[in-house]
Design an enzyme around this catalytic site. Structure first.
Site, short mmCIF file in Angstrom:
data_model
loop_
_atom_site.label_atom_id
_atom_site.label_comp_id
_atom_site.label_asym_id
_atom_site.label_seq_id
_atom_site.Cartn_x
_atom_site.Cartn_y
_atom_site.Cartn_z
N SER A 153 0.85 -1.19 0.00
CA SER A 153 0.00 0.00 0.00
C SER A 153 0.88 1.23 0.00
CB SER A 153 -0.88 0.01 1.26
OG SER A 153 -1.55 1.24 1.42
N TYR A 166 -1.68 0.63 10.50
CA TYR A 166 -1.62 0.11 9.13
C TYR A 166 -0.31 0.53 8.46
CZ TYR A 166 -3.38 -1.13 4.46
OH TYR A 166 -3.56 -1.69 3.21
#
Length: 269
Positions: A153, A166
């Site tokens: 990501s 995250y």
């Protein structure tokens, strides 16, 4: 079958009548994993799609003809079953492992961190990827043409408020890919990383936020966020490129997104 205007190179083999290339795709019950499994089947690959939700996998198998197996990447026993099924289907010779299983939980600031969520994100995004890599690396070596592809990501590259857990998990997966690329140097195994930005899928933001209205608001006013199929296009291209060509890191965002925290939003879209 996924139609794309940017077709990936056709999977290559050493002879015209050679067996099709083979792949394991994790996180295949929804989103990018599901789209990737479908795209690879459409491109002529033999695919074993794995995820925890077997009902979703059954639907994918019916639609695409791929093989499926219920697998929890956080479980040693479950991944052992994956190894056995890979051996059964592909005779121990595997061309690609596409790590999509992962996800984000919560948006609390680090000062208010829910450590259970942080642990879960690390277990899935990092340790799950390690566990599957370690288990299937022998089959990739046997094939003589192997790929480890990690879907990380932009959160691995850019910190943002509410993203610390995250950020940390995906940064860990990014470093795993980088270390593997060094450790496997000299072997016929590519290590590829695809890092998507804003992707509008049915579950990612819903799972993270736990509320449909909040999840939908993430994409409010954003013109053409990425789709799961957009990401599958990039993955298919990377896997289909000549094997001496390694796409170390591909960062892919929608045009509307300049950074993880900077997104153009327009009224009435």
């Amino acid at each position: 079958m996924i139609d794309s205007t940017a077709a990936a190179p056709a999977p290559r083999s050493s002879a015209p009548d050679a067996a099709p290339l083979t792949a394991v795709v994790t996180g295949a019950s929804s989103g990018i994993g599901r789209a990737t499994a479908a795209r690879l089947v459409a491109d002529g690959w033999r695919v074993l799609a794995v995820a925890r939700r077997e009902d979703r996998l059954a639907e994918l198998a019916a639609e695409t003809g791929c093989e499926v197996l219920g697998v929890d990447v956080t479980s040693d026993e479950s991944v052992e079953r994956l190894v056995a099924r890979t051996e059964e289907l592909f005779a121990g010779s595997l061309n690609a492992v596409v790590h999509v299983a992962g996800g984000a939980l919560g948006v609390e600031p680090a000062a208010e961190a829910d450590l259970a969520k942080w642990q879960r994100m690390y277990d899935i995004n990092v340790l799950g990827a390690v566990r599957v890599t370690r288990a299937l690396l022998p089959a990739l070596r046997t094939s003589g043409r192997g790929d480890l592809l990690f879907v990380t990501s932009v959160a691995a590259q850019e910190a943002y408020p509410g993203g610390s857990g995250y950020n940390a998990a995906k940064a860990g997966e990014h470093m795993l890919a980088g270390a593997l690329r060094l450790e496997l140097n000299g072997e016929p195994i590519r290590v590829i990383e695809v890092a998507p930005g804003m992707v509008a899928t049915e579950e990612f933001s819903l799972v993270r936020l736990g509320d449909r209205a909040a999840a939908d608001a993430v994409y409010d006013g954003v013109e053409n966020p990425l789709t799961a199929e957009d990401c599958a296009d990039v993955i298919a291209y990377a896997l289909g490129a000549p094997h001496h060509v390694n796409l170390d890191l591909v960062t892919v965002r929608p045009l509307a997104q300049a950074a993880a925290h900077r997104v153009a939003r327009h009224q009435g879209i």
